[in-house]
Design a protein around this motif. Structure first.
Motif, mmCIF file in Angstrom:
data_model
loop_
_atom_site.group_PDB
_atom_site.id
_atom_site.type_symbol
_atom_site.label_atom_id
_atom_site.label_comp_id
_atom_site.label_asym_id
_atom_site.label_seq_id
_atom_site.Cartn_x
_atom_site.Cartn_y
_atom_site.Cartn_z
ATOM 1 N N VAL A 1 0.814 -1.122 0.259
ATOM 2 C CA VAL A 1 -0.029 0.042 -0.007
ATOM 3 C C VAL A 1 0.736 1.171 0.041
ATOM 4 C CG1 VAL A 1 -1.748 1.291 1.272
ATOM 5 C CG2 VAL A 1 -1.922 -1.231 1.132
ATOM 6 N N ILE A 2 0.754 1.925 -1.126
ATOM 7 C CA ILE A 2 1.607 3.299 -1.019
ATOM 8 C C ILE A 2 0.490 4.417 -0.808
ATOM 9 C CG2 ILE A 2 2.847 4.973 -2.579
ATOM 10 C CD1 ILE A 2 3.608 2.501 -4.355
ATOM 11 N N ILE A 3 0.783 5.109 0.462
ATOM 12 C CA ILE A 3 -0.040 6.131 0.846
ATOM 13 C C ILE A 3 0.994 7.614 0.846
ATOM 14 C CG2 ILE A 3 -1.445 4.924 2.474
ATOM 15 C CD1 ILE A 3 0.186 5.679 4.688
ATOM 16 N N GLY A 4 0.253 8.670 0.813
ATOM 17 C CA GLY A 4 0.953 9.947 1.075
ATOM 18 C C GLY A 4 -0.304 11.056 0.817
ATOM 19 N N LYS B 1 2.859 9.772 -4.902
ATOM 20 C CA LYS B 1 2.403 8.375 -4.897
ATOM 21 C C LYS B 1 2.457 7.829 -6.283
ATOM 22 C CE LYS B 1 -1.405 9.554 -2.945
ATOM 23 N NZ LYS B 1 -1.032 11.169 -3.038
ATOM 24 N N THR B 2 1.848 8.382 -7.147
ATOM 25 C CA THR B 2 1.587 8.150 -8.654
ATOM 26 C C THR B 2 2.781 7.778 -9.297
ATOM 27 O OG1 THR B 2 -0.716 8.787 -8.555
ATOM 28 C CG2 THR B 2 0.378 8.432 -10.750
ATOM 29 N N THR B 3 3.592 8.904 -9.306
ATOM 30 C CA THR B 3 4.923 8.937 -9.552
ATOM 31 C C THR B 3 5.710 7.673 -9.394
ATOM 32 O OG1 THR B 3 4.955 11.124 -10.007
ATOM 33 C CG2 THR B 3 6.926 10.161 -10.184
ATOM 34 N N LEU B 4 5.896 7.447 -8.024
ATOM 35 C CA LEU B 4 6.443 6.381 -7.290
ATOM 36 C C LEU B 4 6.000 5.116 -8.026
ATOM 37 C CD1 LEU B 4 8.679 4.874 -5.440
ATOM 38 C CD2 LEU B 4 7.125 5.141 -3.807
#
Length: 160
Positions: A21-24, A30-33
């Motif tokens: 899960v990538i949060i921010g 987030k999308t770039t990562l």
């Protein structure tokens, strides 16, 4: 918990995690990562919550149910977007029925966030973002203070 990690650290960790899960906060990167990680052809199905789920009160329930299904068929998943905060709270509410193996928190400074909004999202009203961010931080607190979160790897990635 506040140790910063390099892209190499993050990509290595993602390779060994089935549920990511990538949060921010908004415009943190987030999308770039996720796009950079997805470009490495990892075996994860990327679920971008900002695009795939409506922002109503039932979205986190729907996402949670779909992740249970993904688990049942053996999919590796990477969940990306601000709905990730609500998903983590939903994990607590459901007693850990579905838990990520890895949570990546993407951070940037307030100045960077404001500049990204001005450049990438000129039609959006930035004035409401600070209160929205405060709400997300409140939701995240439920996750961070839970016993369940202590068994999940947490990494911080800075995009400034």
């Amino acid at each position: 918990m506040n140790t910063l990690h390099s892209f190499q650290d993050i990509s290595t960790a993602v390779q060994s995690a089935r549920r990511v899960v990538i949060i921010g906060l908004p415009a943190s990167g987030k999308t770039t990562l996720a796009m950079e990680l997805d470009g490495m052809e990892l075996p994860h199905h990327v679920i971008h919550t900002d695009e795939e789920y409506p922002s109503d009160s039932g979205a986190s329930d729907l996402l949670h149910t779909e992740l249970l299904f993904a688990d049942s068929i053996g999919w590796n998943v990477m969940v990306v977007g601000v709905l990730g905060y609500r998903l983590l709270r939903k994990c607590v509410e459901h007693g850990g029925e579905w838990l990520p193996d890895l949570v990546i928190e993407v951070r940037c400074s307030e100045g960077t966030r404001a500049a990204r909004y001005a450049g990438e999202r000129p039609t959006k009203d930035y004035r409401r973002i600070p209160s929205f961010c405060k709400g997300l931080e409140t939701v995240n607190k439920v996750w961070v203070e839970s016993e369940l979160s202590k068994n999940v790897r947490h990494m911080v990635y800075l995009t400034d």
